[in-house]
Design a protein around this motif. Structure first.
Motif: not given
Length: 473
Positions: A326, A351-352, A355-356, A377, A380, A398, A410, A412, A427, A429
């Protein structure tokens, strides 16, 4: 594999070599200077530490670098020939004649000249196109191109493919566009020094503390449009246009660069920057440019847009150990602290973006968010497992631990090039309606894609997931 011949391995030639190499080209350099290999190696060190850090995808595998004993050896079989020898027309014509004798069919010479017109360069009969870069070539995207239109089109396509922005001149002029602006500012600065109005340090402060920052993202006309307020550009011109006739500038005159003025410039510059070596200044420049360019990349403004467009042409990685990749990210200097390693906040940012990447994979991409739905989120947990330094290429995979209803959980894994784990991020969400700011179920296509990934990943170990703070196993 494409092959570039670099004729002249100085500051500009070395920068071209780095730009091509880091974009997957094989590079052959010819330069009679016995120190050329050392100098280019040092430029490459700087480039490797900076250019990859602009991107959220890995650049192509680095090409090979070799040094030729002659121009003929360097040019043979080259797909691109970049000339970066001294700014002496007679010398360039002599070099062109030798290059032309060994050019492949349909080949041409790209000149890094900072001032000569293409027609002057090609007057000796060799096919020459101006392809003028700015230093450092491996970071600054602009190339000014001029010459035969069909050759200019070819040149523009090549420089675009290595992450640069071609500006093809509408008319042939000496010194092109960028250098004419630099020359104008340079002349005014010389008068301020000559007349004792400001020192070299004060002049540099006036640029870097004010309009230099504005120009980095908008340039001249957009900046002045904003200065006109709600009434726009016309208002600005009506208000400030008359100042063009005021005696504010000496641009129509040039101070005599006599020994006294040269001594003033040299001594003040030594006092300003003499405590730093050239490589230290280059690293400082590159670190600053990476920070600015990454900031512009976030919004797609100016040169940041060039980086984003080039990034989209880079190959996105697929899977690692059966999990989707990812994010692949070289650690930029902006992610490091006073200890020289990646700081805590940077792991959260990493991590952001990972996640995207997973969100895009299941269909919750930019268009989905723009339509009013996203994941927020709510929790985390990060485990820091290994020290990471600037320039390290990190790969994030991920695993979907949970993907049902409103929840997306998730895991990561952040992996270093040697395969060791640098960190893990767990994390949680919740899917959210952006209009009501309340949790809601995802759209069916997103829910289905997420549930599918969760089923595929079910049963896989997720070492460290579900633990408490401080728990390592």
């Amino acid at each position: 594999m494409s092959r570039a011949a670099i004729i002249g391995g100085g500051v500009i030639g070395g920068g071209w070599a780095a730009r091509f190499l880091l974009n997957g080209w094989d590079v052959v350099v010819f330069d009679p200077d016995p120190g050329a290999a050392r100098k280019i190696a040092e430029v490459l060190d700087n480039a490797r530490a900076s250019l990859p850090a602009l991107y959220a995808r890995p650049l192509p595998p680095e090409g090979s670098l070799t040094f030729a004993a002659s121009i003929a050896q360097a040019v043979a079989g080259a797909d691109w020939v970049q000339e970066s020898v001294s700014e002496r027309l007679a010398l360039k014509h002599k070099v062109y004649a030798e290059i032309a004798a060994h050019l492949p069919e349909g080949g041409f010479i790209a000149s890094s000249t900072s001032g000569f017109k293409a027609s002057d360069l090609a007057s000796g009969g060799a096919p020459v196109v101006v392809v003028h870069p700015f230093n450092p070539v491996y970071l600054l995207p602009l190339t000014e191109i001029s010459g035969d239109p069909s050759l200019c089109d070819t040149a523009a396509a090549v420089v675009t493919s290595i992450g640069m922005h071609p500006l093809v001149l509408r008319k042939e002029i000496d010194a092109f566009i960028g250098n004419r602006f630099q020359e104008a500012v340079w002349r005014e600065a010389l008068w301020m020094l000559k007349d004792g109005i400001a020192t070299t340090s004060e002049i540099d402060d006036a640029i870097r503390m004010s309009f230099g920052l504005r120009w980095a993202q908008m340039g001249l006309f957009e900046t002045y449009r904003i200065a006109g307020g709600e009434a726009g550009m016309q208002s600005y011109i009506e208000q400030f246009g008359p100042t063009l006739s005021w005696p504010w500038t000496k641009l129509t005159d040039v101070p005599d660069l006599d020994a006294a003025l040269i001594e003033t410039i040299g001594s003040q510059s030594d006092a300003q920057s003499g405590h730093l070596g050239i490589r230290e200044l280059e690293r400082l420049r590159d670190d600053n440019l990476v920070a600015i360019l990454r900031g512009l990349r976030r919004t797609g403004s100016g040169a940041g847009g060039v980086v984003l467009r080039h990034e989209q042409t880079l190959e996105a990685e697929g899977e690692l150990d059966g999990l989707p990749i990812t994010l692949s990210q070289s650690v930029p200097v902006t992610w490091t602290d006073y200890n020289g390693h990646m700081n805590e906040a940077a792991y959260l940012e990493l991590g952001t973006w990972a996640t995207d990447g997973l969100m895009a994979l299941v269909g919750a991409d930019e268009a989905y968010v723009s339509a009013g739905k996203s994941f927020f989120t709510v929790d985390t947990r990060i485990r820091y497992l290994g020290e990471v330094h600037r320039g390290t290429m990190l790969t994030v995979t991920t695993q979907v631990l949970e993907g049902a209803g409103k929840k997306m959980k998730l895991f990561h894994r952040v992996t270093k090039p040697d395969g060791t784990l640098a960190a893990t991020l767990e994390t949680l969400l919740l899917h959210t309606d952006l209009t009501t700011r309340r949790a809601c179920a995802p759209e069916p296509q997103v829910a289905e894609a997420l549930e599918t990934l969760a089923a595929v990943h079910a049963g896989r170990p997720a070492e460290g997931a579900g633990g408490s703070v401080g728990q390592r196993n």
